[in-house]
Design a protein around this motif. Structure first.
Motif, mmCIF file in Angstrom:
data_model
loop_
_atom_site.group_PDB
_atom_site.id
_atom_site.type_symbol
_atom_site.label_atom_id
_atom_site.label_comp_id
_atom_site.label_asym_id
_atom_site.label_seq_id
_atom_site.Cartn_x
_atom_site.Cartn_y
_atom_site.Cartn_z
ATOM 1 N N ALA A 1 86.733 38.716 -21.781
ATOM 2 C CA ALA A 1 85.667 37.417 -21.530
ATOM 3 C C ALA A 1 84.253 37.938 -21.408
ATOM 4 O O ALA A 1 83.950 38.897 -20.995
ATOM 5 N N ASN A 2 83.285 36.985 -22.059
ATOM 6 C CA ASN A 2 81.996 37.441 -22.007
ATOM 7 C C ASN A 2 81.391 36.880 -20.490
ATOM 8 O O ASN A 2 82.119 36.976 -19.575
ATOM 9 N N HIS A 3 80.052 37.032 -20.657
ATOM 10 C CA HIS A 3 79.080 36.783 -19.393
ATOM 11 C C HIS A 3 79.394 35.294 -18.785
ATOM 12 O O HIS A 3 79.115 35.067 -17.646
ATOM 13 N N SER A 4 79.954 34.512 -19.739
ATOM 14 C CA SER A 4 80.260 33.220 -19.001
ATOM 15 C C SER A 4 81.832 32.917 -18.581
ATOM 16 O O SER A 4 82.467 31.914 -18.621
ATOM 17 N N LEU A 5 82.482 33.899 -18.788
ATOM 18 C CA LEU A 5 83.913 34.154 -18.685
ATOM 19 C C LEU A 5 84.835 33.443 -19.685
ATOM 20 O O LEU A 5 85.734 32.602 -19.148
ATOM 21 N N GLU A 6 84.197 33.324 -20.998
ATOM 22 C CA GLU A 6 84.841 32.733 -22.227
ATOM 23 C C GLU A 6 85.139 33.582 -23.061
ATOM 24 O O GLU A 6 84.723 34.797 -23.137
ATOM 25 N N VAL A 7 85.929 33.113 -23.905
ATOM 26 C CA VAL A 7 86.272 33.900 -25.365
ATOM 27 C C VAL A 7 85.854 32.923 -26.496
ATOM 28 O O VAL A 7 85.490 31.889 -26.286
ATOM 29 N N GLY A 8 86.103 33.649 -27.752
ATOM 30 C CA GLY A 8 85.774 32.830 -28.600
ATOM 31 C C GLY A 8 86.309 31.626 -29.085
ATOM 32 O O GLY A 8 86.090 30.514 -29.674
ATOM 33 N N ASN A 9 87.575 31.657 -28.633
ATOM 34 C CA ASN A 9 88.584 30.314 -28.609
ATOM 35 C C ASN A 9 88.517 29.463 -27.664
ATOM 36 O O ASN A 9 88.828 29.747 -26.514
ATOM 37 N N VAL A 10 88.424 27.935 -27.931
ATOM 38 C CA VAL A 10 88.307 27.077 -27.103
ATOM 39 C C VAL A 10 89.537 26.966 -26.028
ATOM 40 O O VAL A 10 89.340 26.852 -24.823
ATOM 41 N N ASN A 11 90.698 26.802 -26.665
ATOM 42 C CA ASN A 11 91.892 26.793 -26.161
ATOM 43 C C ASN A 11 92.003 28.139 -24.988
ATOM 44 O O ASN A 11 92.476 27.836 -23.891
ATOM 45 N N GLU A 12 92.151 29.261 -25.540
ATOM 46 C CA GLU A 12 91.923 30.505 -24.776
ATOM 47 C C GLU A 12 90.747 30.382 -23.389
ATOM 48 O O GLU A 12 91.105 30.716 -22.408
ATOM 49 N N SER A 13 89.700 29.984 -23.657
ATOM 50 C CA SER A 13 88.564 29.797 -22.519
ATOM 51 C C SER A 13 89.124 28.968 -21.557
ATOM 52 O O SER A 13 88.945 28.927 -20.440
ATOM 53 N N LEU A 14 89.754 27.833 -21.918
ATOM 54 C CA LEU A 14 90.353 26.786 -21.010
ATOM 55 C C LEU A 14 91.487 27.432 -20.380
ATOM 56 O O LEU A 14 91.557 27.142 -19.148
ATOM 57 N N ALA A 15 92.453 28.205 -21.012
ATOM 58 C CA ALA A 15 93.406 28.937 -20.224
ATOM 59 C C ALA A 15 92.764 29.882 -19.314
ATOM 60 O O ALA A 15 93.090 29.948 -18.053
ATOM 61 N N ILE A 16 91.885 30.590 -19.526
ATOM 62 C CA ILE A 16 91.097 31.606 -18.689
ATOM 63 C C ILE A 16 90.495 30.684 -17.524
ATOM 64 O O ILE A 16 90.506 31.208 -16.403
ATOM 65 N N LEU A 17 89.869 29.623 -17.909
ATOM 66 C CA LEU A 17 89.457 28.779 -16.481
ATOM 67 C C LEU A 17 90.556 28.355 -15.458
ATOM 68 O O LEU A 17 90.301 28.343 -14.283
ATOM 69 N N MET A 18 91.664 28.137 -15.938
ATOM 70 C CA MET A 18 92.853 27.789 -15.341
ATOM 71 C C MET A 18 93.013 28.995 -14.357
ATOM 72 O O MET A 18 93.456 28.710 -13.053
ATOM 73 N N VAL A 19 93.234 30.177 -15.017
ATOM 74 C CA VAL A 19 93.387 31.500 -14.296
ATOM 75 C C VAL A 19 92.222 31.833 -13.083
ATOM 76 O O VAL A 19 92.574 31.898 -11.880
#
Length: 207
Positions: free
Chosen positions: A175-193
């Motif tokens: 994850a980057n400084h926004s706690l996101e990755v390049g893929n939208v679905n994966e970023s949403l999964a990270i947000l759930m975590v």
């Protein structure tokens, strides 16, 4: 539940409006935005919503330079600290504080807790802290969440806070400084975590 705004003047010539949500709690959760990351963006918005679910009162800060739509100069961080401190002490004193902060806000939150002398009754949730935050993390308690691919907080930085007895540290792989990755679905999964970690933090802090 009651929603109001605390309006204050700022160094940058524009009024700031801090959102204050009250529900009769003895605990205040204060939301500290990042330099370019407002309290309405997802990481902080969901943190505030989670704190409301635990019946906390909420104070969502706005910085003066954000209201004025200007860039912050490094030497002005002390002014942001002073103005944030004024917002916190404008309210009646609470029995417990939850300081939820992102990026540059982690420095501001740490300094305000220290300068107000409320460190013993404050629990911190540091999201994507900076290297400058490390000394503040080392003397506080709570939780740190950082991204494994965040250039502003390296693995070497993380070694300086691992093993602290009063602080849980979580690394979000890739994850980057926004706690996101390049893929939208994966970023949403990270947000759930991350939201699940918010619940863990809140349960620990409110026990």
């Amino acid at each position: 539940m009651s929603v109001s705004h605390i309006t204050m003047s700022s160094h940058w010539g524009r009024e700031v409006r801090h959102k204050h949500i009250t529900q009769g709690s003895k605990v205040l959760a204060v939301i500290f935005p990042g330099q370019n990351y407002s309290a309405e963006r997802s990481l902080l918005d969901y943190a505030a919503k989670a704190a409301r679910e635990y019946d906390c009162d909420i104070l969502m800060l706005e910085y003066g330079y954000q209201s004025a739509r200007v860039e912050l100069k490094r030497e002005e961080i002390g002014i942001v600290v002073d103005e944030g401190k004024a917002a916190v002490i404008s309210l009646p004193e609470y029995e417990k504080y939850l300081f939820i902060s992102k990026s540059m806000g982690t420095v501001i939150a740490g300094r305000i807790a220290e300068e107000l002398g409320i460190g013993k009754k404050t629990s911190h949730l540091y999201l994507t802290p900076l290297a400058d935050t490390i000394p503040l993390i080392q003397q506080s308690r709570g939780m740190v969440i950082y991204g494994g691919s965040d250039p502003l907080f390296t693995e070497q930085n993380s070694l300086e806070i691992n093993g602290l007895p009063r602080t849980k540290v979580y690394r979000i792989d890739d994850a980057n400084h926004s706690l996101e990755v390049g893929n939208v679905n994966e970023s949403l999964a990270i947000l759930m975590v991350i939201i699940n970690l918010y619940h863990e933090y809140l349960r620990d802090a409110l026990n």
